[in-house]
Motif scaffolding. Structure first.
Motif, mmCIF file in Angstrom:
data_model
loop_
_atom_site.group_PDB
_atom_site.id
_atom_site.type_symbol
_atom_site.label_atom_id
_atom_site.label_comp_id
_atom_site.label_asym_id
_atom_site.label_seq_id
_atom_site.Cartn_x
_atom_site.Cartn_y
_atom_site.Cartn_z
ATOM 1 N N MET A 10 0.849 -1.193 0.000
ATOM 2 C CA MET A 10 0.000 0.000 0.000
ATOM 3 C C MET A 10 0.883 1.240 0.000
ATOM 4 N N SER A 11 0.621 2.157 -0.897
ATOM 5 C CA SER A 11 1.420 3.373 -0.968
ATOM 6 C C SER A 11 1.138 4.258 0.239
ATOM 7 N N LEU A 12 2.086 5.108 0.574
ATOM 8 C CA LEU A 12 1.904 6.011 1.705
ATOM 9 C C LEU A 12 0.780 7.006 1.435
ATOM 10 N N ASP A 13 0.629 7.418 0.167
ATOM 11 C CA ASP A 13 -0.470 8.331 -0.174
ATOM 12 C C ASP A 13 -1.818 7.670 0.101
ATOM 13 N N SER A 14 -1.929 6.402 -0.290
ATOM 14 C CA SER A 14 -3.174 5.671 -0.036
ATOM 15 C C SER A 14 -3.414 5.501 1.461
ATOM 16 N N TYR A 15 -2.325 5.229 2.182
ATOM 17 C CA TYR A 15 -2.443 5.063 3.643
ATOM 18 C C TYR A 15 -3.008 6.321 4.291
ATOM 19 N N HIS A 16 -2.496 7.466 3.923
ATOM 20 C CA HIS A 16 -2.943 8.720 4.537
ATOM 21 C C HIS A 16 -4.320 9.162 4.047
ATOM 22 N N SER A 17 -4.742 8.655 2.877
ATOM 23 C CA SER A 17 -6.021 9.109 2.322
ATOM 24 C C SER A 17 -7.228 8.316 2.807
ATOM 25 N N VAL A 18 -7.006 7.260 3.561
ATOM 26 C CA VAL A 18 -8.126 6.445 4.054
ATOM 27 C C VAL A 18 -8.991 7.263 5.009
ATOM 28 N N ASP A 19 -10.296 7.194 4.811
ATOM 29 C CA ASP A 19 -11.252 7.871 5.687
ATOM 30 C C ASP A 19 -11.395 7.035 6.960
ATOM 31 N N ARG A 20 -10.634 7.401 7.989
ATOM 32 C CA ARG A 20 -10.623 6.619 9.228
ATOM 33 C C ARG A 20 -11.993 6.549 9.899
ATOM 34 N N GLU A 21 -12.694 7.635 9.913
ATOM 35 C CA GLU A 21 -13.995 7.681 10.588
ATOM 36 C C GLU A 21 -14.997 6.741 9.913
ATOM 37 N N GLN A 22 -15.045 6.763 8.591
ATOM 38 C CA GLN A 22 -15.966 5.884 7.870
ATOM 39 C C GLN A 22 -15.534 4.426 7.999
ATOM 40 N N ASP A 81 6.252 -5.803 3.092
ATOM 41 C CA ASP A 81 5.000 -5.172 2.674
ATOM 42 C C ASP A 81 4.016 -5.042 3.832
ATOM 43 N N VAL A 82 4.502 -5.257 5.047
ATOM 44 C CA VAL A 82 3.689 -5.142 6.265
ATOM 45 C C VAL A 82 4.146 -3.904 7.032
ATOM 46 N N MET A 83 3.213 -3.164 7.577
ATOM 47 C CA MET A 83 3.562 -1.911 8.246
ATOM 48 C C MET A 83 3.848 -2.080 9.731
ATOM 49 N N MET A 84 4.814 -1.280 10.215
ATOM 50 C CA MET A 84 5.060 -1.144 11.643
ATOM 51 C C MET A 84 5.030 0.350 11.956
ATOM 52 N N PHE A 85 4.847 0.688 13.237
ATOM 53 C CA PHE A 85 4.565 2.074 13.588
ATOM 54 C C PHE A 85 5.391 2.508 14.798
ATOM 55 N N ASP A 86 5.718 3.809 14.824
ATOM 56 C CA ASP A 86 6.503 4.361 15.924
ATOM 57 C C ASP A 86 5.629 4.894 17.050
ATOM 58 N N GLU A 87 4.397 5.259 16.725
ATOM 59 C CA GLU A 87 3.518 5.862 17.717
ATOM 60 C C GLU A 87 2.233 5.069 17.865
ATOM 61 N N LYS A 88 1.557 5.311 18.962
ATOM 62 C CA LYS A 88 0.291 4.652 19.227
ATOM 63 C C LYS A 88 -0.807 5.249 18.359
ATOM 64 N N ALA A 89 -1.763 4.444 17.930
ATOM 65 C CA ALA A 89 -2.883 4.929 17.129
ATOM 66 C C ALA A 89 -3.673 5.967 17.916
ATOM 67 N N LYS A 90 -4.077 7.041 17.241
ATOM 68 C CA LYS A 90 -4.765 8.137 17.926
ATOM 69 C C LYS A 90 -6.270 8.164 17.677
ATOM 70 N N SER A 91 -6.761 7.201 16.931
ATOM 71 C CA SER A 91 -8.207 7.117 16.700
ATOM 72 C C SER A 91 -8.586 5.667 16.478
ATOM 73 N N LYS A 92 -9.880 5.385 16.611
ATOM 74 C CA LYS A 92 -10.356 4.020 16.417
ATOM 75 C C LYS A 92 -10.165 3.595 14.966
ATOM 76 N N GLY A 93 -10.405 4.516 14.039
ATOM 77 C CA GLY A 93 -10.228 4.198 12.634
ATOM 78 C C GLY A 93 -8.785 3.869 12.308
ATOM 79 N N GLU A 94 -7.846 4.629 12.884
ATOM 80 C CA GLU A 94 -6.422 4.361 12.683
ATOM 81 C C GLU A 94 -6.050 3.010 13.284
ATOM 82 N N PHE A 95 -6.617 2.709 14.452
ATOM 83 C CA PHE A 95 -6.367 1.419 15.101
ATOM 84 C C PHE A 95 -6.807 0.277 14.191
#
Length: 374
Positions: A1-13, A272-286
């Motif tokens: 998944m591209s970083l642009d696609s990652y950031h463009s996801v509507d977390r709330e929906q 191709d699997v993501m890892m993260f430096d910070e904790k998720a800040k929303s339910k959608g991000e989680f």
């Protein structure tokens, strides 16, 4: 998944859609899901019975494989979902299959014949791993845990050999002391005590509280059960029968380590699997991280899923760890459709392809994806 696609996801929906699917699943859960669990348990018991029923004849890989599958089934398909409370609210379920009674007290080795203690597994896996997936604090972060090997000066071929050897003993040398360590740290926090010093050598030393606890609660009980008591049950058949069962039990332990390594480690590792430096800040991000940080294998039939320990539905499991195994088969097509709707990569590949990707990360040949969180 591209970083642009990652950031463009509507977390709330995304969170809204996932909650709706979860509600549908909860509404469909019933006694048939429990019957499905007991069927998988029965298949595992049959493997164990045939395995031990032939293990006394002579040391052989067939008996060992069957014993291994029985042990693997007990952990991944009975203990795993039950401790996650997947069957707690189903009306008519035997209370011994609920999280309140399963493997508690004297039922420890009836329900949970394993190196790890149920309490240690629950805290390390259900709490830390599931709520910190892909973060440095995730105890199952393969890239972070293997930095010592990734950064070593060893030739690449030697690193691969080390991982191969590790796969046969990983439950006892890594997973068991790790779950015990996390349980000790959590106990200290709950009691308001200073965080104890936990070292790798101290984890095995009889001169430390941590080490004594590991030996008394995990190593000695399981060793006595699996490699002393069970072989001695065959003593009426003679000393050769006892030795044969012991050898087959040791071989089965190596095989079940390799089996669980094969299906568990690649679930959350690869370039191709993501890892993260910070904790998720929303339910959608989680929820998004549960999808992007997990990988599925081939799915579809009970027989297929039985050999994977139902860990081939890792994406669905990480979205909803508290639903019965049988619901994952039903939910998978809907999750795939949901990912397509939100333009989210849904990773599903051969377990052997995923194993190679995971091992490449462990030895430092590749690295996991690391998006910049905005």
């Amino acid at each position: 998944m591209s970083l642009d696609s990652y950031h463009s996801v509507d977390r709330e929906q995304l969170a809204k859609d996932i909650r709706e699917l979860h509600q549908q699943a909860l509404a469909n859960i019933g006694i048939d899901d429990f019957k499905h669990l007991t069927r998988m348990e029965r298949w595992g018991k049959i493997c164990s019975i045939i395995g031990y029923g032939t293990a006394w004849i002579f040391p052989n890989p067939v008996s060992a494989l069957l014993i291994s599958q029985g042990s693997f089934t007990r952990w991944t398909q009975v203990g795993h979902p039950v401790v996650h409370k997947a069957y707690d609210k189903i009306e008519g379920v035997n209370s011994n299959y609920t999280s309140k009674k399963f493997a508690k007290g004297w039922r420890r080795f009836m329900d949970w014949p394993d190196w790890m203690t149920p309490a240690g597994w629950h805290h390390e896996h259900d709490v830390l791993h599931h709520y910190r997936l892909g973060e440095k604090k995730d105890p199952n972060n393969a890239q972070h845990n293997m930095e010592w090997l990734r950064q070593s000066s060893l030739p690449m071929w030697q690193r691969y050999v080390i991982v191969a050897l590790f796969s046969g003993i990983w439950k006892i040398v890594y997973y068991t002391p790790r779950t015990h360590k996390e349980l000790c740290l959590n106990s200290a926090r709950q009691q308001g005590e200073p965080e104890p010093v936990m070292t790798r050598l101290g984890a095995w030393s009889l001169f430390t509280k941590q080490g004594r606890g590991l030996w008394l609660h995990s190593i000695l009980p399981y060793t006595a059960y699996r490699f002393v008591l069970l072989p001695l049950l065959f003593s009426p058949l003679g000393s050769f029968a006892v030795i044969s069962v012991l050898i087959n039990s040791i071989l089965a332990e190596i095989l079940t380590n390799m089996h669980s390594f094969l299906v568990m480690i690649p679930n959350h590792a690869g370039d191709d699997v993501m890892m993260f430096d910070e904790k998720a800040k929303s339910k959608g991000e989680f929820y998004l991280r549960q999808i992007l940080g997990s990988v599925n294998y081939p799915t579809g039939s009970n027989l297929n899923d039985f050999f994977y320990g139902w860990l081939n539905y890792q994406i669905e499991h990480h979205l909803w760890p508290n639903i019965p195994l049988s619901q994952y088969q039903k939910m998978q097509p809907q999750v795939m459709a949901l990912c397509k709707k939100h333009n989210i990569t849904y990773l599903q590949q051969s377990v052997f392809k995923r194993l190679l990707k995971a091992v490449d990360v462990m030895v430092g040949k590749t690295s996991m994806l690391r998006p910049v969180v905005t």
